[in-house]
Motif scaffolding. Structure first.
Motif, short mmCIF file in Angstrom:
data_model
loop_
_atom_site.label_atom_id
_atom_site.label_comp_id
_atom_site.label_asym_id
_atom_site.label_seq_id
_atom_site.Cartn_x
_atom_site.Cartn_y
_atom_site.Cartn_z
N ALA A 33 12.35 52.61 44.94
CA ALA A 33 12.11 53.22 46.25
C ALA A 33 13.42 53.51 47.00
N GLU A 34 14.46 52.74 46.73
CA GLU A 34 15.74 52.90 47.44
C GLU A 34 16.58 54.05 46.90
N ARG A 73 25.69 53.52 50.73
CA ARG A 73 24.64 52.60 51.19
C ARG A 73 23.47 52.60 50.22
N ARG A 74 23.06 53.79 49.77
CA ARG A 74 21.95 53.88 48.81
C ARG A 74 22.30 53.16 47.51
N LEU A 75 23.52 53.35 47.04
CA LEU A 75 23.95 52.68 45.80
C LEU A 75 23.90 51.16 45.95
N ALA A 80 21.04 46.17 44.78
CA ALA A 80 20.42 44.94 45.26
C ALA A 80 18.99 44.82 44.74
N ARG A 81 18.26 45.92 44.75
CA ARG A 81 16.88 45.90 44.24
C ARG A 81 16.86 45.56 42.75
N GLN A 92 28.23 38.23 37.83
CA GLN A 92 29.01 39.10 38.69
C GLN A 92 28.57 40.55 38.50
N TRP A 93 28.73 41.33 39.57
CA TRP A 93 28.38 42.74 39.47
C TRP A 93 29.29 43.58 40.33
N ARG A 94 29.30 44.88 40.03
CA ARG A 94 30.10 45.82 40.82
C ARG A 94 29.50 47.22 40.66
N ILE A 95 29.99 48.13 41.49
CA ILE A 95 29.57 49.53 41.41
C ILE A 95 30.80 50.36 41.09
#
Length: 121
Positions: A33-34, A73-75, A80-81, A92-95
């Motif tokens: 949805a995000e 923000r959407r990313l 997060a979802r 750990q995570w990143r974009i």
């Protein structure tokens, strides 16, 4: 080349580029949805959410410049979802962002991998 075809080609080229650099692709085009994440991969101890931006000309700026604060923000929200709805993930995570420029033959003229391109707000 139409915009959608350019995007699909860019994502295909980005997957190959990432795999050559040791990224293990887990999922592509994750939607919720995000919004959407183009590629979800594992790289070392990180779960990496990857946004692919592809351009065939620079009339409207570089691929990197097309990532607006709203897109960031959407990313973050989609990431997060994903983290909430999936189990057994790396701690750990990143974009990251893969920015591609294609020449008139639809071949890569420039590629940039920007790790941790979208941090916390």
């Amino acid at each position: 080349m139409k915009r959608r075809k350019t995007g699909v080609l860019g994502e295909k080229l980005a997957r190959a580029y990432l795999e050559e650099r040791g990224y293990q692709i887990q999922e592509t085009n994750y939607r919720c949805a995000e919004g959407e994440i183009d590629i979800v991969a594992q790289h070392g101890d990180y779960l990496v959410f990857i946004e692919v931006r592809t351009r065939t000309n620079l009339q409207f700026g570089s691929p990197e410049e097309s990532i607006t604060p709203a897109k960031m923000r959407r990313l973050r929200n989609v990431s997060a979802r994903y983290l909430q709805t999936h189990r057994n993930l790396p701690p750990q995570w990143r974009i990251d962002v893969v920015a591609l420029e294609l020449d008139k033959n639809k071949e890569i003229s420039r590629v940039a991998l920007i790790e941790n391109a979208v941090g916390d707000e």
